[in-house]
Motif scaffolding. Structure first.
Motif, mmCIF file in Angstrom:
data_model
loop_
_atom_site.group_PDB
_atom_site.id
_atom_site.type_symbol
_atom_site.label_atom_id
_atom_site.label_comp_id
_atom_site.label_asym_id
_atom_site.label_seq_id
_atom_site.Cartn_x
_atom_site.Cartn_y
_atom_site.Cartn_z
ATOM 1 N N GLY A 1 49.161 46.552 35.149
ATOM 2 C CA GLY A 1 50.388 46.112 35.784
ATOM 3 C C GLY A 1 51.306 45.305 34.910
ATOM 4 N N MET B 1 46.604 40.909 35.976
ATOM 5 C CA MET B 1 46.791 42.347 35.886
ATOM 6 C C MET B 1 46.536 42.847 34.483
ATOM 7 N N GLN C 1 49.072 44.598 41.960
ATOM 8 C CA GLN C 1 50.337 44.893 41.311
ATOM 9 C C GLN C 1 51.300 43.737 41.564
ATOM 10 N N THR D 1 39.744 49.474 41.735
ATOM 11 C CA THR D 1 40.312 49.412 40.395
ATOM 12 C C THR D 1 39.806 50.549 39.526
#
Length: 311
Positions: free
Chosen positions: A310, A307, A290, A258
């Motif tokens: 995302g 997310m 995602q 990440t």
């Protein structure tokens, strides 16, 4: 006096595309006859939970499972026995559910149950069923407030139902104004809002709850007085404490590499799955995921995905 081990039971949450799920009444020859429950039954010697579920759904309903993912494992004590319930979400099957044991069948939604009484062990699970599969997290400090609000509005219009306000670097006054705008937007779309860490702010703004940091989680001995409570977890100790505290759900991270935590070693899907095996709370996979990862996450036992970028 030694206690008997829990009776192992496999349970199906058969879910249709509209979100409704199947409940069945218990036959007259069983304890709690007439009570409503999720279909399933005892796991026999040598069976895995999924094998038992496959057999039970064929025997009870005449259907064959095509797609099932592990979900929650909960222990419940009745006066006559303790049961360990292995819940699976079944989203595809062959055949039409047909009562083969003189039971009644009904399709229900978690927010509108029209049958009663429910089997006691099933009642706590209904709350978890109201949680959506996607949990979004803000990052307005990075994108700018106006861009963030526009993105959130678009996501809400596209069906987003759960959002965490997480702005640790934002000054408190600015955070309060930003959070007020987000709450107004979200509630106009019937979506839930949680505030990261700040329990007082969550209560002051009448949000739907709070999301605890992992450090905050470990420091607490009682659950905050909010409607919904989530918590960030990264290891088994934190997951266990979240159960003991009685939060509603957790995030487990980082699953994949990440941008926000480049120095943290990702868990990977195998370790993620191992950590939450037989876990009682809904878990969102967080970190590098995602929208396309939702099916993978659920196949590994997650309730859904969380997310930030995302969204």
């Amino acid at each position: 006096m030694p206690t008997s081990p829990p009776v192992e039971v496999a349970v199906a949450v058969l879910t249709r595309a509209d979100g409704s799920f199947l409940l069945a009444s218990r036959p007259t020859d069983k304890l709690y006859s007439g009570y409503w429950e999720f279909p399933g039954g005892k796991i026999e010697a040598g069976e895995t939970p999924l094998q038992a579920l496959t057999r039970e759904l064929d025997e009870e309903l005449g259907i064959t499972i095509n797609a099932a993912t592990p979900w929650l494992t909960r222990v419940f004590s009745y006066p006559h026995a303790t049961v360990r319930l292995h819940f699976y979400r079944v989203t595809r099957w062959q055949g039409t559910p047909t009562p083969r044991e003189q039971q009644q069948l009904v399709w229900q939604t978690a927010d509108k149950i029209s049958v009663a009484p429910l089997l006691p062990a099933c009642i706590p699970v209904l709350r978890s069923l109201t949680l959506p599969p996607v949990y979004a997290i803000t990052h307005a400090t990075e994108t700018g407030i106006e861009t963030s609000l526009a993105t959130i509005q678009q996501a809400l219009q596209n069906g987003l139902k759960l959002l965490q306000i997480r702005e640790k670097a934002m000054p408190h006054d600015q955070l309060e104004h930003y959070a007020q705008a987000v709450v107004q937007l979200a509630h106009s779309h019937q979506a839930m809002i949680l505030i990261n860490q700040d329990i007082d702010l969550a209560q002051a703004l009448h949000t739907d709850g709070v999301h605890l940091t992992s450090t905050q989680l470990l420091s607490l001995t009682t659950r905050p007085a909010v409607d919904w409570c989530g918590a960030s977890c990264h290891n088994q100790a934190e997951l266990k404490h979240a159960e003991q505290l009685g939060v509603d759900f957790v995030t487990l991270s980082p699953v994949l590499p990440t941008l926000s935590h480049p120095d943290m070693k990702p868990l990977g899907w195998d370790k993620f799955s191992t950590l939450i095996r037989d876990y009682s709370l809904s878990v969102y996979a967080l970190g590098g995921v995602q929208p396309a990862d939702l099916a993978t996450a659920q196949a590994h036992g997650a309730h859904g995905i969380a997310m930030m970028r995302g969204i």
